[in-house]
Write a protein that holds these residues in place. Structure first.
Motif, mmCIF file in Angstrom:
data_model
loop_
_atom_site.group_PDB
_atom_site.id
_atom_site.type_symbol
_atom_site.label_atom_id
_atom_site.label_comp_id
_atom_site.label_asym_id
_atom_site.label_seq_id
_atom_site.Cartn_x
_atom_site.Cartn_y
_atom_site.Cartn_z
ATOM 1 N N ARG A 41 0.850 -1.189 0.000
ATOM 2 C CA ARG A 41 0.000 0.000 0.000
ATOM 3 C C ARG A 41 0.885 1.238 0.000
ATOM 4 N N GLY A 42 0.314 2.350 -0.382
ATOM 5 C CA GLY A 42 1.051 3.608 -0.467
ATOM 6 C C GLY A 42 1.585 4.102 0.850
ATOM 7 N N ASP A 43 0.947 3.710 1.966
ATOM 8 C CA ASP A 43 1.416 4.209 3.265
ATOM 9 C C ASP A 43 2.670 3.496 3.753
ATOM 10 N N SER A 44 3.221 2.604 2.924
ATOM 11 C CA SER A 44 4.442 1.903 3.306
ATOM 12 C C SER A 44 5.684 2.626 2.802
ATOM 13 N N SER A 45 5.502 3.787 2.185
ATOM 14 C CA SER A 45 6.646 4.463 1.577
ATOM 15 C C SER A 45 6.612 5.963 1.816
ATOM 16 N N CYS A 46 7.778 6.574 1.602
ATOM 17 C CA CYS A 46 7.849 8.033 1.634
ATOM 18 C C CYS A 46 8.948 8.483 0.681
ATOM 19 N N VAL A 47 8.771 9.699 0.168
ATOM 20 C CA VAL A 47 9.752 10.309 -0.713
ATOM 21 C C VAL A 47 10.223 11.582 -0.034
ATOM 22 N N GLU A 48 11.530 11.772 -0.015
ATOM 23 C CA GLU A 48 12.113 12.990 0.552
ATOM 24 C C GLU A 48 12.803 13.749 -0.562
ATOM 25 N N LEU A 49 12.648 15.053 -0.548
ATOM 26 C CA LEU A 49 13.244 15.879 -1.595
ATOM 27 C C LEU A 49 14.491 16.615 -1.141
ATOM 28 N N THR A 50 14.696 16.705 0.162
ATOM 29 C CA THR A 50 15.878 17.399 0.665
ATOM 30 C C THR A 50 16.551 16.536 1.721
ATOM 31 N N PRO A 51 17.819 16.511 1.866
ATOM 32 C CA PRO A 51 18.757 17.282 1.071
ATOM 33 C C PRO A 51 18.950 16.705 -0.322
ATOM 34 N N HIS A 52 18.622 15.437 -0.532
ATOM 35 C CA HIS A 52 18.704 14.787 -1.841
ATOM 36 C C HIS A 52 17.390 14.066 -2.080
ATOM 37 N N VAL A 53 17.060 13.870 -3.344
ATOM 38 C CA VAL A 53 15.852 13.126 -3.670
ATOM 39 C C VAL A 53 16.096 11.670 -3.304
ATOM 40 N N SER A 54 15.238 11.130 -2.444
ATOM 41 C CA SER A 54 15.395 9.755 -1.988
ATOM 42 C C SER A 54 14.036 9.177 -1.629
ATOM 43 N N ALA A 55 14.010 7.866 -1.467
ATOM 44 C CA ALA A 55 12.765 7.191 -1.108
ATOM 45 C C ALA A 55 13.053 6.079 -0.114
ATOM 46 N N TYR A 56 12.028 5.750 0.662
ATOM 47 C CA TYR A 56 12.073 4.676 1.649
ATOM 48 C C TYR A 56 10.799 3.871 1.481
ATOM 49 N N VAL A 57 10.928 2.557 1.369
ATOM 50 C CA VAL A 57 9.772 1.665 1.250
ATOM 51 C C VAL A 57 9.933 0.548 2.273
ATOM 52 N N ALA A 58 9.012 0.476 3.224
ATOM 53 C CA ALA A 58 9.020 -0.619 4.193
ATOM 54 C C ALA A 58 8.538 -1.883 3.491
ATOM 55 N N LEU A 59 9.228 -2.978 3.713
ATOM 56 C CA LEU A 59 8.870 -4.244 3.065
ATOM 57 C C LEU A 59 8.274 -5.222 4.056
ATOM 58 N N ASP A 60 7.388 -6.059 3.552
ATOM 59 C CA ASP A 60 6.924 -7.205 4.325
ATOM 60 C C ASP A 60 7.971 -8.296 4.146
ATOM 61 N N GLY A 61 8.174 -9.097 5.144
ATOM 62 C CA GLY A 61 9.135 -10.176 5.037
ATOM 63 C C GLY A 61 10.458 -9.841 5.692
ATOM 64 N N ARG A 62 11.332 -10.820 5.669
ATOM 65 C CA ARG A 62 12.657 -10.687 6.266
ATOM 66 C C ARG A 62 13.677 -11.288 5.307
ATOM 67 N N LEU A 63 14.910 -10.830 5.435
ATOM 68 C CA LEU A 63 15.996 -11.451 4.687
ATOM 69 C C LEU A 63 16.413 -12.723 5.410
ATOM 70 N N PRO A 64 16.656 -13.796 4.668
ATOM 71 C CA PRO A 64 17.032 -15.055 5.312
ATOM 72 C C PRO A 64 18.261 -14.934 6.206
ATOM 73 N N ASP A 65 19.229 -14.108 5.824
ATOM 74 C CA ASP A 65 20.433 -13.947 6.642
ATOM 75 C C ASP A 65 20.182 -13.128 7.903
ATOM 76 N N PHE A 66 19.086 -12.345 7.923
ATOM 77 C CA PHE A 66 18.791 -11.448 9.038
ATOM 78 C C PHE A 66 17.325 -11.588 9.449
ATOM 79 N N PRO A 67 16.920 -12.759 9.924
ATOM 80 C CA PRO A 67 15.494 -13.013 10.165
ATOM 81 C C PRO A 67 14.867 -12.172 11.274
#
Length: 145
Positions: A41-67
């Motif tokens: 869903r859209g509420d799992s992410s955000c876009v930041e414009l300052t100081p640099h254009v960037s984005a963050y997206v929370a994911l469901d699940g885990r990495l196998p090496d870091f459960p």
């Protein structure tokens, strides 16, 4: 009693300034497309414009090496997408990076995320010894990522 309520700040404001937000809209659209391809869903992410254009997206699940660690995608306009895990302090540590162009298709990002989350171990361009890292603040990861 008639008072003049005008405040003089000592400078003229140029009213012809063009606030072009096309870059922001373009990045937000791109991130929304990635989020949609990931089935989130859209509420799992955000876009930041300052100081640099960037984005963050929370994911469901885990990495196998870091459960035991939350996983997120981070993006910036220079380096593209990376997958990061949260350490015990809530700081992001890069665990894998999607190579190639900084702005691959949303479908390519979704395939990469699925592949990384499903593999037995994070192998390519991965931080294998998570305990040895000094976590970096999110803003630093977002700027570098």
């Amino acid at each position: 009693m008639d008072r003049d309520m005008t405040i003089d700040f000592g400078f003229d404001f140029p009213f012809d300034i063009d606030f072009d937000d096309s870059v922001a809209r373009d990045v937000q659209r791109y991130v929304r497309e990635v989020v949609s391809k990931l089935g989130l869903r859209g509420d799992s992410s955000c876009v930041e414009l300052t100081p640099h254009v960037s984005a963050y997206v929370a994911l469901d699940g885990r990495l196998p090496d870091f459960p035991d660690h939350y996983v997120a995608l981070v993006w910036n306009e220079q380096n593209g997408w990376a997958m990061a895990v949260e350490d015990e302090l809530g700081e992001l540590v890069e665990a894998a990076r999607l190579g190639g162009e900084p702005r691959p298709s949303p479908a390519a990002v979704a395939r990469w995320v699925d592949r990384v989350l499903r593999q037995d171990q994070v192998r390519e361009q991965a931080n294998r010894d998570f305990a040895s890292f000094v976590p970096v603040p999110r803003a630093v990861v977002r700027a570098r990522a």
